[in-house]
Design a protein around this motif. Structure first.
Motif, PDB file in Angstrom:
ATOM      1  N   THR A  59       4.332   4.023  -2.270  1.00 30.61           N
ATOM      2  CA  THR A  59       2.908   4.101  -2.600  1.00 30.61           C
ATOM      3  C   THR A  59       2.421   2.781  -3.187  1.00 30.61           C
ATOM      4  O   THR A  59       1.347   2.283  -2.828  1.00 30.61           O
ATOM      5  N   ALA A  60       3.227   2.185  -4.067  1.00 32.39           N
ATOM      6  CA  ALA A  60       2.862   0.899  -4.670  1.00 32.39           C
ATOM      7  C   ALA A  60       2.821  -0.207  -3.622  1.00 32.39           C
ATOM      8  O   ALA A  60       1.920  -1.062  -3.650  1.00 32.39           O
ATOM      9  N   VAL A  61       3.756  -0.209  -2.687  1.00 35.44           N
ATOM     10  CA  VAL A  61       3.776  -1.228  -1.631  1.00 35.44           C
ATOM     11  C   VAL A  61       2.522  -1.121  -0.763  1.00 35.44           C
ATOM     12  O   VAL A  61       1.901  -2.123  -0.415  1.00 35.44           O
ATOM     13  N   ASP A  62       2.131   0.103  -0.418  1.00 34.92           N
ATOM     14  CA  ASP A  62       0.912   0.303   0.362  1.00 34.92           C
ATOM     15  C   ASP A  62      -0.299  -0.280  -0.373  1.00 34.92           C
ATOM     16  O   ASP A  62      -1.075  -1.046   0.202  1.00 34.92           O
ATOM     17  N   ALA A  63      -0.444   0.050  -1.643  1.00 38.89           N
ATOM     18  CA  ALA A  63      -1.564  -0.462  -2.434  1.00 38.89           C
ATOM     19  C   ALA A  63      -1.476  -1.973  -2.597  1.00 38.89           C
ATOM     20  O   ALA A  63      -2.493  -2.682  -2.516  1.00 38.89           O
ATOM     21  N   LEU A  64      -0.273  -2.473  -2.818  1.00 38.03           N
ATOM     22  CA  LEU A  64      -0.055  -3.913  -2.969  1.00 38.03           C
ATOM     23  C   LEU A  64      -0.526  -4.666  -1.729  1.00 38.03           C
ATOM     24  O   LEU A  64      -1.259  -5.656  -1.825  1.00 38.03           O
ATOM     25  N   LEU A  65      -0.127  -4.208  -0.565  1.00 38.62           N
ATOM     26  CA  LEU A  65      -0.532  -4.871   0.672  1.00 38.62           C
ATOM     27  C   LEU A  65      -2.037  -4.819   0.875  1.00 38.62           C
ATOM     28  O   LEU A  65      -2.679  -5.836   1.140  1.00 38.62           O
ATOM     29  N   ARG A  66      -2.601  -3.641   0.759  1.00 38.39           N
ATOM     30  CA  ARG A  66      -4.036  -3.485   1.005  1.00 38.39           C
ATOM     31  C   ARG A  66      -4.885  -4.303   0.027  1.00 38.39           C
ATOM     32  O   ARG A  66      -5.811  -5.016   0.425  1.00 38.39           O
ATOM     33  N   LYS A  67      -4.555  -4.214  -1.253  1.00 34.73           N
ATOM     34  CA  LYS A  67      -5.377  -4.873  -2.272  1.00 34.73           C
ATOM     35  C   LYS A  67      -5.158  -6.382  -2.315  1.00 34.73           C
ATOM     36  O   LYS A  67      -6.108  -7.143  -2.521  1.00 34.73           O
ATOM     37  N   SER A  68      -3.937  -6.841  -2.105  1.00 32.12           N
ATOM     38  CA  SER A  68      -3.666  -8.285  -2.110  1.00 32.12           C
ATOM     39  C   SER A  68      -4.344  -8.973  -0.930  1.00 32.12           C
ATOM     40  O   SER A  68      -4.930 -10.045  -1.079  1.00 32.12           O
ATOM     41  N   LEU A  69      -4.247  -8.352   0.245  1.00 35.58           N
ATOM     42  CA  LEU A  69      -4.905  -8.928   1.413  1.00 35.58           C
ATOM     43  C   LEU A  69      -6.423  -8.942   1.242  1.00 35.58           C
ATOM     44  O   LEU A  69      -7.084  -9.924   1.579  1.00 35.58           O
ATOM     45  N   ALA A  70      -6.966  -7.875   0.688  1.00 37.71           N
ATOM     46  CA  ALA A  70      -8.414  -7.817   0.444  1.00 37.71           C
ATOM     47  C   ALA A  70      -8.855  -8.861  -0.577  1.00 37.71           C
ATOM     48  O   ALA A  70      -9.994  -9.340  -0.539  1.00 37.71           O
ATOM     49  N   ALA A  71      -7.940  -9.259  -1.483  1.00 33.40           N
ATOM     50  CA  ALA A  71      -8.265 -10.240  -2.525  1.00 33.40           C
ATOM     51  C   ALA A  71      -7.974 -11.678  -2.097  1.00 33.40           C
ATOM     52  O   ALA A  71      -8.048 -12.585  -2.904  1.00 33.40           O
ATOM     53  N   GLY A  72      -7.616 -11.875  -0.827  1.00 32.58           N
ATOM     54  CA  GLY A  72      -7.471 -13.235  -0.327  1.00 32.58           C
ATOM     55  C   GLY A  72      -6.067 -13.702   0.009  1.00 32.58           C
ATOM     56  O   GLY A  72      -5.893 -14.859   0.397  1.00 32.58           O
ATOM     57  N   ALA A  73      -5.069 -12.858  -0.116  1.00 34.04           N
ATOM     58  CA  ALA A  73      -3.721 -13.272   0.276  1.00 34.04           C
ATOM     59  C   ALA A  73      -3.703 -13.545   1.777  1.00 34.04           C
ATOM     60  O   ALA A  73      -4.290 -12.795   2.556  1.00 34.04           O
ATOM     61  N   THR A  74      -3.050 -14.629   2.156  1.00 40.58           N
ATOM     62  CA  THR A  74      -2.904 -14.937   3.575  1.00 40.58           C
ATOM     63  C   THR A  74      -1.510 -14.576   4.068  1.00 40.58           C
ATOM     64  O   THR A  74      -1.256 -14.576   5.265  1.00 40.58           O
ATOM     65  N   ARG A  75      -0.627 -14.275   3.117  1.00 41.78           N
ATOM     66  CA  ARG A  75       0.733 -13.870   3.457  1.00 41.78           C
ATOM     67  C   ARG A  75       1.310 -13.079   2.300  1.00 41.78           C
ATOM     68  O   ARG A  75       1.148 -13.455   1.142  1.00 41.78           O
ATOM     69  N   VAL A  76       1.967 -11.985   2.620  1.00 37.94           N
ATOM     70  CA  VAL A  76       2.709 -11.203   1.633  1.00 37.94           C
ATOM     71  C   VAL A  76       4.118 -11.046   2.180  1.00 37.94           C
ATOM     72  O   VAL A  76       4.306 -10.493   3.259  1.00 37.94           O
TER      73      VAL A  76
END
Length: 92
Positions: free
Chosen positions: A54-71
């Motif tokens: 669940t944390a990984v799902d949120a991490l991916l969605r929110k980090s990408l939405a906040a400008g991450a270009t790579r996770v």
């Protein structure tokens, strides 16, 4: 089953933590995980499978939405073999 996730978000900024890194840290620190360790070059956390996934799902969605270009992330099963996990799942 227990899992360990290790992750980084990019792009890096050594002067100030970028928004995507701050978001990722907040997601992990607010999740129901054990042994959370956040740092400038990598982050780790452990917990039950449902909590980590669940944390990984949120991490991916929110980090990408906040400008991450790579996770980059890695998830490992800890404290048990795959065979024992499959046998427990079959008992349900």
């Amino acid at each position: 089953m227990r899992l360990r996730v290790e992750f980084t978000t990019e792009p890096f900024d050594l002067e100030e933590a970028p928004a995507h890194a701050v978001v990722a840290r907040e997601v992990i620190q607010s999740a129901e995980l054990d042994a959370v360790d956040v740092g400038p070059f990598g982050n780790t956390a452990e917990g039950g499978a449902d909590a980590v996934l669940t944390a990984v799902d949120a991490l991916l969605r929110k980090s990408l939405a906040a400008g991450a270009t790579r996770v980059s992330l890695q998830v490992n099963v800890i404290g048990g073999s795959r065979e024992s996990v499959e046998s427990k799942e079959g008992e349900k």
